[in-house]
Scaffold this active site. Sequence first.
Site, PDB file in Angstrom:
ATOM      1  N   CYS A  96       0.821  -1.209   0.000  1.00  0.00           N
ATOM      2  CA  CYS A  96       0.000   0.000   0.000  1.00  0.00           C
ATOM      3  C   CYS A  96       0.865   1.273   0.000  1.00  0.00           C
ATOM      4  CB  CYS A  96      -0.960  -0.039   1.180  1.00  0.00           C
ATOM      5  SG  CYS A  96      -2.374   1.041   0.943  1.00  0.00           S
ATOM      6  N   HIS A 195      -3.251  -5.597   2.457  1.00  0.00           N
ATOM      7  CA  HIS A 195      -2.866  -5.739   3.870  1.00  0.00           C
ATOM      8  C   HIS A 195      -3.417  -7.081   4.364  1.00  0.00           C
ATOM      9  CE1 HIS A 195      -1.596  -1.551   4.511  1.00  0.00           C
ATOM     10  NE2 HIS A 195      -2.655  -1.165   3.839  1.00  0.00           N
TER      11      HIS A 195
HETATM   12  N1  GLN Z   1      -1.996   6.824   2.557  1.00  0.00           N
HETATM   13  C1  GLN Z   1      -2.134   5.935   1.414  1.00  0.00           C
HETATM   14  C2  GLN Z   1      -3.578   5.924   0.857  1.00  0.00           C
HETATM   15  O1  GLN Z   1      -4.494   6.306   1.550  1.00  0.00           O
HETATM   16  C3  GLN Z   1      -1.738   4.523   1.792  1.00  0.00           C
HETATM   17  C4  GLN Z   1      -2.658   3.896   2.855  1.00  0.00           C
HETATM   18  C5  GLN Z   1      -2.152   2.556   3.358  1.00  0.00           C
HETATM   19  O2  GLN Z   1      -0.964   2.271   3.391  1.00  0.00           O
HETATM   20  N2  GLN Z   1      -3.110   1.705   3.821  1.00  0.00           N
HETATM   21  O3  GLN Z   1      -3.779   5.501  -0.291  1.00  0.00           O
END
Ligand code: GLN
Length: 244
Positions: A96, A195
């Site tokens: 992510c 995740h």
């Molecule tokens: N801040 C980034 C987004 O909102 C990554 C979020 C994350 O790592 N879950 O896309």
Amino acid sequence: MEEKDLKISIAHLYPKLLNLYGDMGNIITLKRRCEWRGIQVKIDRINSGNAIDEHDLYFIGGGQDKQQQDVADELFRNKDFLLQERDRGAVFLGICGGYQLFGHYYQLFDGNKLNGIGLMDAYTVAGKKRYIGNVTVKTDFLTPRDLVGFENHSGLTYLEGETQPIGKVVVGNGNNGSDGFEGARFKNVFGTYLHGSLLPKNPHFADYLIELALEKRYCKIIKLSKLDDDLEFMTHDSLVGKAY
Ligand code: GLN
């Protein structure tokens, strides 16, 4: 060589800043799946200000925009070294927020752009909608073909050049909720929105990455011995195709 004679070095990049939704579980899985086979594992936690030296595998987790801003400058200072590592065949796994920084940039909602390190031709633009939920991806390089995980991102990632997706979205949104693909791969660099954490429920992908890292270290193909993954795949299979 027997597995007990093998070694692998893993760099965990910025765990104090990018470690969202249990992404640490990926490092634990890689470590345990090597140890269960007698492979010697060295894991280095690389935090802000630490120099990054050569490793077989690099892992970086996800995080909120603020933490990504803190990490982006650090990563950018190490860009040339990490590009050389990529070209030497090192394995990278970014989840992510970490994945987004593997591309050329991540444009935040306020229009500011975070520099990525360009390990792959991709870019990310923050969208208005937040994609949250279970994801099933169909790959063409894993057996079984499915990957399962959980997504929570507003960033929309677009792939360019020779960068290929990890697979097709069966359930969920994936890279940008519109092109039907999830994740990215260029050489041995992998990025994904999954995740969960990802690897405990996808042991076949964990072993795939370990084999690539061992191949890079020993310059030959190394096939890992089979582990008893009944429990892992019972969990995996219970999630394939499930939105809730
Ligand atoms: N801040 C980034 C987004 O909102 C990554 C979020 C994350 O790592 N879950 O896309």
